[in-house]
Design a protein around this motif. Structure first.
Motif, short mmCIF file in Angstrom:
data_model
loop_
_atom_site.label_atom_id
_atom_site.label_comp_id
_atom_site.label_asym_id
_atom_site.label_seq_id
_atom_site.Cartn_x
_atom_site.Cartn_y
_atom_site.Cartn_z
N GLY A 56 0.86 -1.18 0.00
CA GLY A 56 0.00 0.00 0.00
C GLY A 56 0.89 1.22 0.00
N LYS A 57 0.48 2.23 -0.74
CA LYS A 57 1.25 3.50 -0.67
C LYS A 57 1.25 3.95 0.78
N ARG A 58 2.41 4.38 1.25
CA ARG A 58 2.56 4.74 2.66
C ARG A 58 1.45 5.68 3.13
N GLU A 59 1.15 6.69 2.29
CA GLU A 59 0.15 7.69 2.71
C GLU A 59 -1.22 7.05 2.97
N HIS A 60 -1.59 6.03 2.16
CA HIS A 60 -2.89 5.38 2.37
C HIS A 60 -2.86 4.49 3.61
N LEU A 61 -1.76 3.76 3.76
CA LEU A 61 -1.67 2.85 4.91
C LEU A 61 -1.74 3.64 6.22
#
Ligand SMILES: Cc1ncc(COP(=O)(O)O)c(C=O)c1O
Length: 422
Positions: free
Chosen positions: A243-248
């Protein structure tokens, strides 16, 4: 050193490959077992078996304890995250482990569903495995609408015009497979991601079927999430999510109060399957070793993995060509998917067929008795088997090749099929 395609096809050291997989030595009714069931799950290399048993012998513990085996477990988990980050082309803190792709997809879809309501749309496809459809369809309970992108029946590819038409300002997420586990089609996922992003939607990629066949670069794809299962690419039964860090970090995870709220741990429920995760590092190492043999100049694990997949792709294309050519000569055989050799870059070596007068179950059973492990039915690609109207007739017979299969196995399978069909 840069490797050209013609060099790599001869660079796959098949004797080395086969020597790594002890299961390949099995026999059935005195016939050598031929594993054509890779899309359902691949065999594992000796080093995976060793890593699992070593973990259980030397490091077996829960995490974050103030003692040696627990510290070893913590270190092992981080090593495995780094290995999967090399495999997918991201950072370790963007890797989430879970029981399988399905449960990881439920975890993320539940969290995304918290932000959906009437007027929002999710786009799924008829080509996808149900694990990338049902978790999204069940978000209709939020009031959101789920739409389906159609396929082109003649070659079982995604109808990109239909997909583009159905992405709009209402779309919040597009869920698409990297490759079909039924008919082998590789989808233009980068294009799908771009279409999704242009409309302000997220892109969720199911790479379960693609992962044993080609290199994955989540940064180049720019997808928001990508999920795969290590048991489909020569590892243990586990799922892995990027997952893209920002979404996680931003999405609100369902989690226990006692569980860390830090990413990626906030997405991992309960105690993980540590022994299998130890096996994941070994599985990535096997592929890296293969790549190192192809390209001794590869200086990082990621580069070695890319070299391995260049060789695997070239080898599998030749093998798939041999299989498809032979299948098309069988009387009464109906072939689903891309069949032209010059288009084999758009498919994996996974083929679905039906043969007039023989149900897929009968064919799989008779092949199974002769030592050929194939699948019959829909293999959960239910939306496709319904769309092609073969569900009521037992679905398809699926033959799935991976890089440990051989030309000789393909020839023997074709001979067995010809004998069965008469
Ligand atoms: C394309 C595809 N997606 C998803 C899945 C589900 O994976 P898992 O068993 O890890 O939940 C499978 C399993 O066959 C698959 O082939």
């Amino acid at each position: 050193m840069t490797i050209t395609p013609s060099e790599v096809s001869t660079k796959l050291d098949l004797a080395f490959v086969r020597s790594q997989f002890p299961a390949l030595a099995q026999t059935v009714n005195d016939q050598p077992a031929v594993f054509l069931d890779g899309p359902g799950g691949t065999q594992v290399s000796e080093r995976v078996i060793q890593a699992i048993s070593d973990y259980l012998r030397q490091s077996n513990a829960n995490t974050h304890g103030a003692y040696r085996t627990s510290r070893r477990t913590d270190a092992m988990l981080e090593e495995a995250r780094t290995a999967m980050a090399d495999f997918l082309g991201c950072d370790g803190d963007e890797i989430v482990f879970g029981a399988n792709m399905t449960s990881l997809t439920y975890a993320i879809s539940r969290a995304i569903g918290r932000e959906l309501g009437p007027g929002n749309e999710i786009l799924v496809t008829h080509l996808d495995h149900d694990a990338n459809v049902s978790p999204w369809r069940q978000l209709e309970e939020t009031g959101a609408t789920v739409r389906f992108a159609d396929i082109r029946e003649e070659d079982c590819t995604l109808d990109m015009n239909d997909l583009a038409r159905k992405v709009s300002g209402h779309t919040r997420l597009v869920a698409v497979g990297y490759a079909s586990n039924a008919v082998g089609t590789i989808n233009p996922v980068k294009e799908v991601v771009q279409l999704a992003h242009a409309a302000g939607a997220l892109a969720y990629i199911d790479a379960v079927h693609y992962a044993p066949h080609g290199p994955i670069d989540v940064r180049a794809l720019d997808c928001d999430f990508l999920v795969c299962s290590t048991y489909k690419f020569f590892g243990p039964h586990m799922g892995v999510l990027y997952g893209k860090r920002e979404h996680l970090k931003r999405l609100k995870a369902y989690r226990l109060r006692a569980n860390s709220d830090e990413s990626p741990w906030r997405w991992e429920w309960g105690t993980l399957n540590h022994e299998c995760i130890a096996g994941i590092t070994a599985c990535v190492e096997y592929l890296a070793e293969l790549g190192g043999r192809v390209d001794p100049a590869a200086q990082t694990r990621r580069k070695a993995l890319l070299a391995a997949f260049a060789a695997i792709q070239a080898y599998e294309r030749d093998l798939a060509g041999r299989l498809v050519r032979g299948l098309l000569e069988i009387r009464g055989l109906e072939f689903y998917g891309i069949r032209e050799l010059q288009r084999f870059g758009e498919r994996c070596p996974t083929v679905a067929v039906r043969i007039a007068g023989h149900s897929p179950l009968e064919l799989a059973t008779r092949l199974g008795d002769r030592g050929f492990f194939t699948w019959d039915g829909n293999y959960f690609a239910l939306n496709l088997s319904e769309r092609l109207d073969v569900e009521k007739d037992g679905g398809f017979l699926r033959i799935g090749l991976v890089h440990y299969n051989t030309a000789e196995e393909v020839d023997r399978l074709l001979a067995a099929l010809r004998e069965i069909v008469g």
